[in-house]
Design a protein around this motif. Structure first.
Motif, mmCIF file in Angstrom:
data_model
loop_
_atom_site.group_PDB
_atom_site.id
_atom_site.type_symbol
_atom_site.label_atom_id
_atom_site.label_comp_id
_atom_site.label_asym_id
_atom_site.label_seq_id
_atom_site.Cartn_x
_atom_site.Cartn_y
_atom_site.Cartn_z
ATOM 1 N N LEU A 14 32.829 51.344 35.694
ATOM 2 C CA LEU A 14 34.229 50.917 35.629
ATOM 3 C C LEU A 14 34.418 50.004 34.416
ATOM 4 N N PRO A 15 35.629 49.948 33.874
ATOM 5 C CA PRO A 15 35.892 48.971 32.809
ATOM 6 C C PRO A 15 35.587 47.564 33.304
ATOM 7 N N GLY A 16 35.106 46.717 32.410
ATOM 8 C CA GLY A 16 34.757 45.351 32.787
ATOM 9 C C GLY A 16 35.563 44.319 32.024
ATOM 10 N N LEU A 17 35.732 43.149 32.638
ATOM 11 C CA LEU A 17 36.411 42.019 32.012
ATOM 12 C C LEU A 17 35.617 40.758 32.304
ATOM 13 N N VAL A 18 35.199 40.056 31.256
ATOM 14 C CA VAL A 18 34.541 38.758 31.412
ATOM 15 C C VAL A 18 35.627 37.695 31.303
ATOM 16 N N TRP A 19 35.784 36.892 32.358
ATOM 17 C CA TRP A 19 36.929 35.996 32.471
ATOM 18 C C TRP A 19 36.499 34.535 32.499
ATOM 19 N N PHE A 20 37.245 33.687 31.759
ATOM 20 C CA PHE A 20 36.972 32.253 31.699
ATOM 21 C C PHE A 20 38.221 31.490 32.171
#
Length: 215
Positions: free
Chosen positions: A83-89
């Motif tokens: 799946l597409p990924g998102l690294v979130w801060f």
């Protein structure tokens, strides 16, 4: 790497509202006498229910001389394949915030559920900006390289809110470590970015001199 799996409904109950403490100089600028913004300034979490179709996994990046960096992974349940990924801060002025804040936990749950993506929320150090950036870079380098083993399809996108948006940009694009992939996309919410900072003009310099140290 330590891993512990929980389901979405067992996560923390995190209020999005509540009074926000204001520094004295901000109260004066906003014309407010009270030390807090009113509780109605922020939308309340009252009535919000966590999506039940997301699995939450707690990870810790490998041990280093400065300790571990916690990462909370949000993965849509029952989806096979990458799946597409998102690294979130999360935000917090580089000195506040946590994985339990609404703009971290709630946002990650909703994005994972409705967009059908994997969100990796990073719990960077909030002791200082250098420490926050150090952890952000370390987390991005690891997640960008190990994303496929976590179910992400290729290199993830990077994003964040406020201070987290600045960290995401610095870690994944502008100042990335050689050999670390750049983000496939960037999602920055109310961040502040400068390609370069020139010396302030005299009027701005005088205004800056009146601000408290650290601001």
């Amino acid at each position: 790497m330590v891993e512990q799996r929980i389901t979405a409904g067992e996560g923390p109950e995190v209020p999005l509202g509540g009074p926000v403490l204001l520094a004295p100089f901000l109260r004066a600028r906003l014309g407010l006498g009270q030390p807090h913004l009113p509780e109605t300034f922020l939308r309340s979490q009252q009535g919000w229910r966590p999506p039940q179709d997301v699995d939450t996994v707690h990870l810790h990046l490998p041990d280093t001389t400065t300790g571990t960096v916690p990462v909370r992974l949000y993965r849509p349940r029952g989806i096979t394949g990458g799946l597409p990924g998102l690294v979130w801060f999360h935000g917090g002025g580089f000195t506040h915030g946590s994985l339990d804040w609404g703009e971290a936990h709630v946002l990650a749950l909703e994005l994972a559920s409705h967009a059908q993506i994997i969100v990796a929320s990073v719990g960077y150090a909030t002791s200082s900006y250098p420490d926050a950036l150090r952890d952000a870079r370390r987390a991005w380098a690891w997640l960008a390289s190990a994303g496929e083993s976590l179910g992400m399809a290729g290199v993830p996108a990077a994003g964040g809110a406020s201070a987290g948006a600045s960290l995401a940009l610095s870690a994944s694009v502008a100042e990335r470590t050689p050999g670390t992939p750049a983000a496939t996309a960037f999602l920055g919410l109310y961040g502040l970015y400068h390609a370069s900072i020139s010396a302030p003009d005299p009027t701005t310099a005088r205004a800056l001199a009146d601000l408290p140290a650290g601001v």
